[in-house]
Design an enzyme around this catalytic site. Structure first.
Site, PDB file in Angstrom:
ATOM      1  N   GLU A 297      -1.137 -16.003 -10.769  1.00 21.94           N
ATOM      2  CA  GLU A 297      -0.046 -15.219 -11.470  1.00 21.94           C
ATOM      3  C   GLU A 297       1.019 -15.170 -11.013  1.00 21.94           C
ATOM      4  OE1 GLU A 297      -1.990 -11.194 -10.240  1.00 21.94           O
ATOM      5  OE2 GLU A 297      -3.676 -11.434 -11.226  1.00 21.94           O
TER       6      GLU A 297
ATOM      7  N   ASN B 142     -13.030  -0.320  -4.354  1.00 18.84           N
ATOM      8  CA  ASN B 142     -12.686  -0.506  -5.445  1.00 18.84           C
ATOM      9  C   ASN B 142     -13.655  -1.357  -6.488  1.00 18.84           C
ATOM     10  OD1 ASN B 142     -12.391  -1.706  -8.184  1.00 18.84           O
ATOM     11  ND2 ASN B 142     -10.388  -3.174  -7.407  1.00 18.84           N
TER      12      ASN B 142
ATOM     13  N   CYS C  36      -6.301  -5.414  -7.237  1.00 17.61           N
ATOM     14  CA  CYS C  36      -6.633  -5.154  -6.047  1.00 17.61           C
ATOM     15  C   CYS C  36      -6.211  -6.126  -5.493  1.00 17.61           C
ATOM     16  CB  CYS C  36      -8.072  -4.716  -4.912  1.00 17.61           C
ATOM     17  SG  CYS C  36      -9.671  -5.764  -5.820  1.00 17.61           S
ATOM     18  N   HIS C  37      -5.884  -7.362  -5.898  1.00 15.47           N
ATOM     19  CA  HIS C  37      -5.324  -8.514  -4.527  1.00 15.47           C
ATOM     20  C   HIS C  37      -3.866  -8.642  -4.870  1.00 15.47           C
ATOM     21  CE1 HIS C  37      -5.603 -10.130  -9.144  1.00 15.47           C
ATOM     22  NE2 HIS C  37      -5.318 -10.183  -9.356  1.00 15.47           N
TER      23      HIS C  37
ATOM     24  N   TYR D 199       0.730  -1.665  -0.183  1.00 19.81           N
ATOM     25  CA  TYR D 199      -0.203   0.231   0.081  1.00 19.81           C
ATOM     26  C   TYR D 199       0.849   1.014  -0.269  1.00 19.81           C
ATOM     27  CZ  TYR D 199      -3.788  -3.422   1.226  1.00 19.81           C
ATOM     28  OH  TYR D 199      -4.807  -4.063   0.638  1.00 19.81           O
TER      29      TYR D 199
END
Length: 176
Positions: free
Chosen positions: A172, A137, A145-146, A114
């Site tokens: 990912e 979001n 956002c993950h 963040y």
């Protein structure tokens, strides 16, 4: 004195797409742009975010564009760059828009704290505000956002639940 009429609710289409980690709700505008994406078990939160950003809303069953659903399905099948092809349009404050636009630029397979995102938008002291905007979001997964994690590398909040966040990151190529 003439009666005051309330603004008519904004109308959006609502569709669903099965994924390996649950059904997603796809909310699109009249032009077919994605306005919200959330998990079916968080339907109430999605509707509340829509209300906060748009006022009164009316969700009607309407298929999302085929290209959007194809891109999302391809993402869940491993073609991670397909998220970049999805047209989206969201309402929010200028600060939220700045955070969400920066989220879209975090590449698949990477994470960011963040604090690093706050620095990237040239507001290094706005860590908590970045966290709040991230939590608001409306387009989970597409605005990734993950990919935001704690300063110490730990998983922290995710509106769809930490197990989904962990799955998305592993999908990912990120091990946490």
């Amino acid at each position: 004195m003439p009666a005051r009429s309330a603004k008519a609710p904004e109308r959006f289409g609502l569709d669903r797409l099965a994924t390996p980690i649950g059904t997603v709700l796809l909310v699109t505008d009249a032009d077919g742009a994605l306005c919200a994406l959330d998990w079916d078990d968080y339907d109430h939160r999605m509707r509340e975010l829509l209300r906060l950003h748009h006022g009164a809303v009316d969700l009607v069953d309407r298929p999302a564009p085929t290209l959007m659903k194809t891109a999302l399905s391809a993402y869940f099948e491993g073609d991670l760059d397909q998220l970049l092809t999805i047209e989206w349009r969201i309402a929010g404050t200028p600060f939220q828009q700045k955070v969400w636009t920066a989220l879209a630029k975090i590449p698949a397979g990477t994470t960011m704290s963040y604090g690093a995102l706050a620095a990237r938008i040239e507001m290094p002291k706005a860590i908590r505000a970045v966290g709040h905007a991230n939590g608001s979001n409306p387009i989970s997964v597409v605005l990734p956002c993950h990919r935001l994690i704690g300063a110490n590398g730990s998983l922290v909040k995710y509106g769809g639940g930490l197990e989904r966040k962990r799955w998305l990151l592993r999908h990912e190529g990120v091990e946490i």
